[in-house]
Design a protein around this motif. Structure first.
Motif, PDB file in Angstrom:
ATOM      1  N   LEU A  33      12.430 -35.253 -47.722  1.00 10.89           N
ATOM      2  CA  LEU A  33      11.345 -35.312 -48.704  1.00 10.89           C
ATOM      3  C   LEU A  33      11.295 -36.637 -49.451  1.00 10.89           C
ATOM      4  O   LEU A  33      10.234 -37.045 -49.936  1.00 10.89           O
ATOM      5  CB  LEU A  33      11.492 -34.168 -49.713  1.00 10.89           C
ATOM      6  N   ILE A  34      12.430 -37.311 -49.563  1.00 13.55           N
ATOM      7  CA  ILE A  34      12.495 -38.473 -50.458  1.00 13.55           C
ATOM      8  C   ILE A  34      12.483 -39.814 -49.740  1.00 13.55           C
ATOM      9  O   ILE A  34      12.095 -40.827 -50.341  1.00 13.55           O
ATOM     10  CB  ILE A  34      13.747 -38.392 -51.353  1.00 13.55           C
ATOM     11  N   TYR A  35      12.893 -39.854 -48.474  1.00 16.48           N
ATOM     12  CA  TYR A  35      13.100 -41.164 -47.848  1.00 16.48           C
ATOM     13  C   TYR A  35      11.819 -41.864 -47.431  1.00 16.48           C
ATOM     14  O   TYR A  35      11.766 -43.100 -47.404  1.00 16.48           O
ATOM     15  CB  TYR A  35      14.052 -41.033 -46.660  1.00 16.48           C
ATOM     16  N   GLY A  36      10.766 -41.106 -47.095  1.00 13.60           N
ATOM     17  CA  GLY A  36       9.514 -41.758 -46.726  1.00 13.60           C
ATOM     18  C   GLY A  36       8.967 -42.630 -47.844  1.00 13.60           C
ATOM     19  O   GLY A  36       8.759 -43.843 -47.658  1.00 13.60           O
ATOM     20  N   PRO A  37       8.743 -42.073 -49.043  1.00 19.30           N
ATOM     21  CA  PRO A  37       8.242 -42.905 -50.153  1.00 19.30           C
ATOM     22  C   PRO A  37       9.188 -44.039 -50.534  1.00 19.30           C
ATOM     23  O   PRO A  37       8.741 -45.152 -50.848  1.00 19.30           O
ATOM     24  CB  PRO A  37       8.106 -41.891 -51.302  1.00 19.30           C
ATOM     25  N   LEU A  38      10.503 -43.777 -50.524  1.00 13.63           N
ATOM     26  CA  LEU A  38      11.463 -44.830 -50.880  1.00 13.63           C
ATOM     27  C   LEU A  38      11.419 -45.984 -49.886  1.00 13.63           C
ATOM     28  O   LEU A  38      11.459 -47.162 -50.276  1.00 13.63           O
ATOM     29  CB  LEU A  38      12.876 -44.251 -50.944  1.00 13.63           C
ATOM     30  N   ALA A  39      11.333 -45.665 -48.594  1.00 11.23           N
ATOM     31  CA  ALA A  39      11.306 -46.712 -47.573  1.00 11.23           C
ATOM     32  C   ALA A  39      10.006 -47.499 -47.622  1.00 11.23           C
ATOM     33  O   ALA A  39       9.986 -48.698 -47.324  1.00 11.23           O
ATOM     34  CB  ALA A  39      11.499 -46.101 -46.185  1.00 11.23           C
ATOM     35  N   ASP A  40       8.902 -46.829 -47.989  1.00  7.90           N
ATOM     36  CA  ASP A  40       7.630 -47.538 -48.121  1.00  7.90           C
ATOM     37  C   ASP A  40       7.635 -48.470 -49.333  1.00  7.90           C
ATOM     38  O   ASP A  40       6.937 -49.478 -49.349  1.00  7.90           O
ATOM     39  CB  ASP A  40       6.481 -46.538 -48.259  1.00  7.90           C
ATOM     40  N   ARG A  41       8.434 -48.123 -50.337  1.00  4.14           N
ATOM     41  CA  ARG A  41       8.464 -48.932 -51.564  1.00  4.14           C
ATOM     42  C   ARG A  41       9.484 -50.066 -51.474  1.00  4.14           C
ATOM     43  O   ARG A  41       9.183 -51.213 -51.838  1.00  4.14           O
ATOM     44  CB  ARG A  41       8.802 -48.023 -52.771  1.00  4.14           C
ATOM     45  N   TYR A  42      10.680 -49.783 -51.014  1.00  6.20           N
ATOM     46  CA  TYR A  42      11.770 -50.757 -51.061  1.00  6.20           C
ATOM     47  C   TYR A  42      12.109 -51.386 -49.716  1.00  6.20           C
ATOM     48  O   TYR A  42      12.949 -52.291 -49.664  1.00  6.20           O
ATOM     49  CB  TYR A  42      13.024 -50.105 -51.648  1.00  6.20           C
ATOM     50  N   GLY A  43      11.488 -50.935 -48.648  1.00  6.78           N
ATOM     51  CA  GLY A  43      11.798 -51.460 -47.330  1.00  6.78           C
ATOM     52  C   GLY A  43      12.754 -50.539 -46.578  1.00  6.78           C
ATOM     53  O   GLY A  43      13.420 -49.677 -47.160  1.00  6.78           O
ATOM     54  N   ARG A  44      12.831 -50.732 -45.261  1.00  3.70           N
ATOM     55  CA  ARG A  44      13.636 -49.838 -44.418  1.00  3.70           C
ATOM     56  C   ARG A  44      15.139 -50.138 -44.542  1.00  3.70           C
ATOM     57  O   ARG A  44      15.953 -49.225 -44.670  1.00  3.70           O
ATOM     58  CB  ARG A  44      13.219 -49.979 -42.949  1.00  3.70           C
ATOM     59  N   LYS A  45      15.488 -51.413 -44.532  1.00  3.52           N
ATOM     60  CA  LYS A  45      16.898 -51.779 -44.468  1.00  3.52           C
ATOM     61  C   LYS A  45      17.689 -51.349 -45.700  1.00  3.52           C
ATOM     62  O   LYS A  45      18.789 -50.774 -45.553  1.00  3.52           O
ATOM     63  CB  LYS A  45      17.034 -53.291 -44.235  1.00  3.52           C
ATOM     64  N   PRO A  46      17.218 -51.589 -46.930  1.00  9.70           N
ATOM     65  CA  PRO A  46      18.025 -51.169 -48.090  1.00  9.70           C
ATOM     66  C   PRO A  46      18.278 -49.667 -48.118  1.00  9.70           C
ATOM     67  O   PRO A  46      19.391 -49.222 -48.429  1.00  9.70           O
ATOM     68  CB  PRO A  46      17.173 -51.612 -49.285  1.00  9.70           C
ATOM     69  N   VAL A  47      17.264 -48.872 -47.788  1.00 10.49           N
ATOM     70  CA  VAL A  47      17.428 -47.416 -47.793  1.00 10.49           C
ATOM     71  C   VAL A  47      18.434 -46.995 -46.727  1.00 10.49           C
ATOM     72  O   VAL A  47      19.296 -46.141 -46.966  1.00 10.49           O
ATOM     73  CB  VAL A  47      16.069 -46.722 -47.572  1.00 10.49           C
ATOM     74  N   LEU A  48      18.352 -47.623 -45.560  1.00  8.75           N
ATOM     75  CA  LEU A  48      19.278 -47.285 -44.483  1.00  8.75           C
ATOM     76  C   LEU A  48      20.717 -47.633 -44.864  1.00  8.75           C
ATOM     77  O   LEU A  48      21.641 -46.846 -44.642  1.00  8.75           O
ATOM     78  CB  LEU A  48      18.891 -48.022 -43.201  1.00  8.75           C
ATOM     79  N   LEU A  49      20.916 -48.803 -45.445  1.00  7.05           N
ATOM     80  CA  LEU A  49      22.275 -49.222 -45.809  1.00  7.05           C
ATOM     81  C   LEU A  49      22.886 -48.284 -46.844  1.00  7.05           C
ATOM     82  O   LEU A  49      24.051 -47.887 -46.726  1.00  7.05           O
ATOM     83  CB  LEU A  49      22.246 -50.654 -46.353  1.00  7.05           C
ATOM     84  N   VAL A  50      22.106 -47.896 -47.843  1.00  4.30           N
ATOM     85  CA  VAL A  50      22.623 -47.014 -48.891  1.00  4.30           C
ATOM     86  C   VAL A  50      22.960 -45.642 -48.321  1.00  4.30           C
ATOM     87  O   VAL A  50      24.013 -45.063 -48.629  1.00  4.30           O
ATOM     88  CB  VAL A  50      21.596 -46.895 -50.039  1.00  4.30           C
ATOM     89  N   THR A  51      22.088 -45.101 -47.479  1.00  4.47           N
ATOM     90  CA  THR A  51      22.333 -43.748 -46.964  1.00  4.47           C
ATOM     91  C   THR A  51      23.456 -43.719 -45.926  1.00  4.47           C
ATOM     92  O   THR A  51      24.199 -42.739 -45.856  1.00  4.47           O
ATOM     93  CB  THR A  51      21.050 -43.159 -46.362  1.00  4.47           C
TER      94      THR A  51
END
Length: 409
Positions: free
Chosen positions: A69-87
């Motif tokens: 539920l949360i990763y789509g909006p986060l990845a659209d806002r901050y980019g794919r790589k930062p979200v992937l690295l954190v998760t």
């Protein structure tokens, strides 16, 4: 496949495909790697019943559903790589937590956290391919990644069995964390950001509400998401109870990993066959044929069980064929769910993924927890899944079957 030019500078297409397959494999290993260890975990943590061990699988899938539920909006806002690295870092931490768990409750908490963190892999894998390719090129890259990905469920139990041979069950969770750490390092060093800053969208509650409303009020989007959740629930029911059926009921402990791999291979073959036929035959014809075949197989399987002639090999035949039918349904249901909401694909994918995973946990758990030392619950469950999914399809399609229709947006 050529290394240059590519829409992801610095990384050739082969490496990009391998990378997408690797992040998808984090999730697949999270489900299947520990299956051979369930008895050992149950013994050491004093789990009350054999059926309760299934929660180790379903807790992970539950977390996986919530996280989407949360990763789509986060990845659209901050980019794919930062979200992937954190998760990925979070997945490593959750794996260490699971490996050090002293109680069953702590292990389940760690599994939910693993699932929440690994949910990013599904959302981001599709997003990064979509950022870089379109049309047939996108389909080709995803197909190549999935071909590699299909090997994971086949090999994972065997890898888990090998880890058990050299150490306790906790080694499996350390191995999961180690694999995620390798993918994390690979991402940090080699992965380019596939979403340019100019294309990033701020998180707006108004736009999110509108996207959620569009997704949840379209009968194709919701209907096919629920149909997909039922077939996914059949997979969860099999995975969570497979060790009990093969080892406890049929006494095939030494062959468990091979028998499980054969069933997983049948679903992989179905997915490959679907990729070859879907453009010619259409998603509706293939998926609806798969549902009717699943219903027919389940009726015959119940007859075999009722006649008292069920054995390991009859079960293997029916299970492999049922997995084939499910493989012909799930991906097509997912594609049809996205047809009318492609203009809000990021949020729609998250919402549909949440529905699919959480409902599948309920369905798979209900079937798995009904296990009584026989294959009756699974066969009855598959019949119920087939009939219920067919009813949903009839409702969505207005009573029409085997017809290609384009839903209105």
């Amino acid at each position: 496949m050529t290394a240059t030019p590519t829409p992801h500078p610095g990384v050739g297409r082969r490496e990009f495909v391998a990378f997408i397959a690797a992040i998808m494999a984090v999730n697949a290993l999270g489900v299947d790697l520990m299956l051979p260890a369930l008895p050992a975990i149950g013994h050491e943590l004093a789990i009350a019943s054999d059926n309760a061990r299934q929660w180790i699988v379903t807790a992970y899938v539950f977390g996986f559903g919530i996280g989407q539920l949360i990763y789509g909006p986060l990845a659209d806002r901050y980019g794919r790589k930062p979200v992937l690295l954190v998760t990925l870092a979070g997945f490593v931490a959750a794996s260490i937590f699971a490996a050090s768990s002293a109680t069953f409750a702590a292990l389940l908490g760690a599994r939910v956290l693993q699932g929440v963190m690994s949910a990013s892999t599904r959302v981001l894998a599709v997003a990064m391919v979509r950022d870089s390719y379109a049309g047939r090129q996108m389909a080709r890259v995803m197909s190549l990644a999935q071909m590699i990905f299909f090997i994971v469920p086949i090999l994972a139990p065997s890898i888990g069995q090998l880890l058990l041979a050299i150490g306790p069950w906790r080694f499996i969770f350390y191995a999961l964390g180690g694999f995620a750490a390798v993918v994390l390092a690979w991402s940090l060093v080699r992965l380019p950001e596939t979403l340019p800053a100019a294309r990033r969208a701020p998180i707006s509650l108004r736009s999110l509400r509108q996207s959620y409303r569009l997704t949840l009020t379209n009968r194709y989007s919701v209907g096919y998401a629920f149909a997909a959740s039922l077939t996914f629930g059949g997979i969860i029911a099999f995975v969570s109870s497979a060790q009990q059926i093969f080892v406890d009921e049929f006494g095939a402990g030494e062959r468990f990993t091979l028998l499980f791999a054969a069933c997983a291979f049948s679903m992989g073959c179905a997915s490959y066959l679907n990729s070859r036929l879907v453009e010619r035959l259409g998603t509706r014809l293939i998926s609806q044929t798969g549902l009717f075949a699943l219903i027919g197989l389940s009726v015959v399987h119940l007859g075999v069980i009722g006649a008292g002639v069920e054995n390991l090999w009859s079960y293997m035949v029916f299970q492999a064929l049922s997995m084939t039918c499910i493989g012909l349904c799930g991906s097509n249901f997912g594609a049809m769910a996205m047809e009318p909401v492609g203009h809000v694909a990021g949020v729609a994918s998250s919402v549909q993924g949440f529905i699919t995973s959480t409902v599948a946990v309920l369905v798979g758990s209900a079937i798995g927890q009904a296990y009584d030392g026989s294959t009756w619950p699974l066969a009855i469950g598959y019949l119920a899944i087939g009939v219920s999914a067919l009813a949903i399809v009839l409702l969505v399609e207005g009573g029409r079957l085997f017809q290609a229709r384009m839903p209105a947006r």
